[in-house]
Design a protein around this motif. Sequence first.
Motif, short mmCIF file in Angstrom:
data_model
loop_
_atom_site.label_atom_id
_atom_site.label_comp_id
_atom_site.label_asym_id
_atom_site.label_seq_id
_atom_site.Cartn_x
_atom_site.Cartn_y
_atom_site.Cartn_z
N ARG B 107 -8.56 -7.80 -2.02
CA ARG B 107 -8.30 -6.67 -1.12
C ARG B 107 -9.38 -5.61 -1.28
O ARG B 107 -9.89 -5.06 -0.30
N ARG B 108 -9.76 -5.34 -2.53
CA ARG B 108 -10.81 -4.34 -2.77
C ARG B 108 -12.13 -4.78 -2.16
O ARG B 108 -12.83 -3.99 -1.55
N ARG B 115 -10.76 -2.13 6.05
CA ARG B 115 -9.48 -1.93 5.38
C ARG B 115 -8.40 -2.73 6.07
O ARG B 115 -7.47 -3.22 5.44
N LYS B 116 -8.51 -2.84 7.39
CA LYS B 116 -7.51 -3.59 8.13
C LYS B 116 -7.55 -5.06 7.71
O LYS B 116 -6.50 -5.66 7.44
N GLU B 119 -5.93 -5.83 4.42
CA GLU B 119 -4.47 -5.83 4.35
C GLU B 119 -3.83 -6.90 5.22
O GLU B 119 -2.69 -7.28 5.00
#
Lengths: 407, 529
Positions: B107-108, B115-116, B119
């Motif tokens: 995720r990082r 960012r989308k 996630e």
Amino acid sequence: MPLPSPFFERTSKLCTSMSYKEWSGYYAVKSYETAYVPEYFAFRHSAGLLDVTPLFKYSVKGKDAASFLSRVMVKNINKLKVGRVSYLCWCDDDGKVIDDGTVMHISEEEFFVTSADPSFLWLKRYTRGYVVEINDVTDSICGLALQGPTSREILRKCTGYDIDQLKFFAVTEAVIDGFDVRISRTGYTGDLGYEIWTENKNALKLWDTIMDAGKDYDILPAGLDALDITRIEAGLILKGADYHNAAHVLIEDRKVSPYELGLGWTVNLDREPFNGQAALQLEKEKGSFWGTVGLDISWPELETIYAKYGLPPEVSGEAWRTSIPVYAEDDHYKQIGYATSGTWSPTLKKNIAIAILEKPYDVIGSQLQFEVTVEHTRHLVSAEVCKTQFFNPERKRSNPGLETVSA
Amino acid sequence: MNKYDAIVVGGGHNGLVCAAYLAKAGKKVLVVEKRHVLGGAAVSEELYPGFTFSVASYVVSLFRPHIIRELNLAEHGYEVIPMDCTFTPSLDGDPGLARWSDASLTRREVSRLSRKDAEVYGEFAIAMTAISKFTKEVIDHPAPDITSYHPRELKNLMRLGQAVKKLGPEMMHLNTKLLTMSAVDFLSMWFESERLLAPMSVSGIIGTFQGVRSPGTAYVLLHHYMGELDGAYRSWGFSKGGTGGISMACARAAESFGAEIRTEAGVAEIKMKNGRAVGVVLENGDEIEAKIVVSNADPNRTMLGMVGEDNLPDDYVTGLKRFKYRGSSGKVNLALDGLPDFACRPGFGGHLKGDITIAPSINYLERAYDDAKYGDFSKHPFIDCVIPTLTDPSLAPPGKHIMSCFVQYAPYHLKEGADTWPDRREEFGDTVVNTLAEYMPNLKSKILYRQVLTPWDIEKKFGLTEGNIFQGELSLEQLLFQRPVAGWSNYQTPIKDLWLCGSGTHPGGGIIGSGGELSAKTILRSGAV
């Protein structure tokens, strides 16, 4: 590899047990010493200091911030006054819970949202048509939860802000040792407590200031093991233990609605459209399938079973999170639900659990059967259905300072 | 004379799995393999002293867990070590994208790009797991014959129908999209970052003569996603001792059940009597008889090569000739004196231990395909590398390494003709090494030995027609009841007692074992032996 939080320089020196777990990509202390018991008692009798940096945090700003959040959340945020905090959940279109968290109204057009799962994508999906800007501040804002009866006295020594003014579920901006912080009277222990948020660069100063101020009030750094017991005592559900994010499960049976989770009180149905509204309306009318309750598991019966083996009752000190079947004796011992987490409560002297039960077995006062394994053998003991909130002290929401002023 | 119940032509992993199942059922089985080593394309060979290469196929995911169980393969040395990372290096100052089994870490990494995207990963994974669960119903059973009213076929269809129903409306719709969309379009329903889309989409083109934007490639993507290791979907791993390790485990299992295996025993033709297969004639002239013959060789080589057009019905021959092979990939195997170093992420790290994908952008991949469309290999190819010696030190001397590079596109049909490949082999190898050296500047200085396999070499060495690694493309029109020929998907052929068991049969390629398993079970149920 998990990341160290901005407090790691301090917490790692104190964590002599070397006992960590991964929490949303960060190292999180399970217990500072091998025995977590003192940390639990600090939460209940003095003050425990817990690093809550791994919570996901979002800044939501803009003219339409309130109506946008009202669109996403089950609660009408338009009605949340500046300086107030709301605990709530948010749902998918089918009215199933995605996550729970808090929304803090910071200033007219600014909100601060915390969540258990990454929520940037979920929030961003619904911004269309709203003048609103969402910033993921998870990795730039750190947080400490200061929880326990002496937490107010400790904060009083840390900041010039009149902490007596801060009511339960209120939030304020303040200054500690020259830097800006945000203090909310919130927490996950069900006790008097605060959460203090600041930019990462102030982390160590914040830690030191609070620890120094707390010396005379028996402050203790506390880890997640102690927290888990307190949150079950307070009847606070946990994503990943008591329920799952509806967007991350394979089968419908793993999804739950706010009503089924005992969060029906956070839902405001009659208002502008919001996610899951129609489904929630329908569920409200037709009734839910499940209900979330507390279980008070009979200690005398447990004692009797252990006695058969010549043993005193043994309960794990730690809270547990394994699914345990619950049966209805008067319905041919049919399994009518399952407990999702539980603990021995050192404060209440009870063996308690949070359980999800088929309706109508969730009626308060019902007697059910709870499975226990003693000496490798399965047994059933009685469990009484009760409210999830086992522990709810007066001090959690009282404002002694304010009362004196008004008197 | 000692007559066999079954002769399996070709000791690839499917042939060996088939032999093991037949032998386990008490049949007297002989496997004949042309080469001196077993495994077919799942083979480990010491090409350079001290270095054991997975010469052709190089990673594992799809091998069916129930085959491992039913043939006791773990006892016979089957061992797969999961990969932890997929790394896509970059040239423009970005540190590249590493995706790990640690979800928070991934995720990082991804949130640097979007960012989308970081996630949405969770939602994508759930959708793929749901579809993979359904696909299991498809690949673990013979393809249903939709034209037949035989109760068995109807039952099979009904079982599939029920599985579709279980998917639920949302996943049913998604499944339809998956079958028709391009890999890029399909993935774009979730992801927006090109740097993520490019390496994710390449699973859609492996072994096919299509581009990542070609419709139908989304299915190939799924074919690479539906694998499971120890119950975890979508995970890939290294076979201990190279992919030949899996074949050897299958061979030992077959032998433990009583099967005989002969190497350096190439089959010249299938022996026929009154239109039935009655055995094989080896290249050395030996004749061996059996009640049935099962061929692990691809449909083209078996039917057109070992049986011959003259012995086959015309529509079957036409169908076979329409079956697309057109290999599109090559392989470059390197023995290295030490580890290479990525300019964008220098030094040793977990990013070297998994899959290393040269796929910087979607346009890069499409341009690579453009070269191939007009009959040339890609000037800047898509390359998928692994350094298995970082996981399995038994493959090379201490401190030395193997780098296995899958390269696409390398079209079998060069515009000057497939036979011009030998003249261009080293030029192709140079293109691959030069491309890699852009990312790993010290690579060339570490190379001790290089093997270049063009599709022409793959055809000559492994007997895979036109060098297709899947014994025929995995495009929708060549799957299920149409693999390899419509109406002949049930491992049978128009020649009585001649069966097929390789990747050219349902459910297709990869080290999956299903062709071998399902053919054996079909044969046993039919009562042919």
